[in-house]
Design an enzyme around this catalytic site. Sequence first.
Site, mmCIF file in Angstrom:
data_model
loop_
_atom_site.group_PDB
_atom_site.id
_atom_site.type_symbol
_atom_site.label_atom_id
_atom_site.label_comp_id
_atom_site.label_asym_id
_atom_site.label_seq_id
_atom_site.Cartn_x
_atom_site.Cartn_y
_atom_site.Cartn_z
ATOM 1 N N TYR A 167 0.831 -1.208 0.000
ATOM 2 C CA TYR A 167 0.000 0.000 0.000
ATOM 3 C C TYR A 167 0.863 1.255 0.000
ATOM 4 C CZ TYR A 167 -3.774 3.182 1.364
ATOM 5 O OH TYR A 167 -4.681 4.210 1.402
ATOM 6 N N LYS A 171 0.851 4.295 -2.926
ATOM 7 C CA LYS A 171 0.484 5.682 -2.669
ATOM 8 C C LYS A 171 1.662 6.635 -2.876
ATOM 9 C CE LYS A 171 -3.830 4.974 -1.916
ATOM 10 N NZ LYS A 171 -4.838 5.471 -2.884
#
Length: 270
Positions: A167, A171
């Site tokens: 993740y 991002k």
Amino acid sequence: MATQAPITHFTGTRVAIVTGGAQGIGKAIALRLAADGFDICVDDVASKIHLSKEVVAEIQQLGRKAIALPYDVTKEQEVKEMVEKTVAELGRLDVMVANAGIIQDHLNSVMEANIDEWESIWAVNVRGTVLCYKYAAIQMVKQNPGGRLIGASSICGLQGFANAGAYCMSKASVRSLTQTASLELNKHKITVNAYAPGVIETQMKRYIPKFNGRAGIRSALDRIFDQDKPGMKGMSIPEQVASLVSYLASPESHFLTGQTIAIDGGLVFN
């Protein structure tokens, strides 16, 4: 050095696409932009079309036009069709909010990385954002003058957190893409920015046991719930993120581009 993108002189009804718009942050953004006077395309995966239609009904109650589309942002042809359908139905495209994203269900270290799982996260968070930026920018350049590309990063894109590598990488990629695209598109009067939420009430609550239940993780949640640390207390709500997006979508933000802005109660300093 790039020059500023001048404020748009278009005075008609502006149109925005919000991906992942059926619930949570996406829904809050769609409703806020509608309140700001935008007509809205609410896009989300087909399994959430009933929720997307509910958001559309709320937007229509605000006196704005809206459509619900079931396109998958990981599929290039579908993103292209999403933009084309929006223009056909609503007339133009002024703002793309590439909000759709997923978080990893299983926390694991690099040594435990399941690459197939990691790539499934990157497909939505990275590939999806690239495709949304690509086809929205093509349309904005075609119609002139200018536009706004807005991506969903995260505090995890500003700082790494142990056992959340898939993740965090995705991002951080949104942040990097946003900087690059801003340099390329400034000459077309298109600004490109991203928002970086902390922990959001409706989205992250179900992950608290996973974060706090695994030994050795010094996670964002551990810090948020340490009540001795000023500026790091509690979770924010989607409407707070939507307020930031409202500004990034506005004509007044024409001198702001290439930025990823944290909205996290001071959890991470950019």
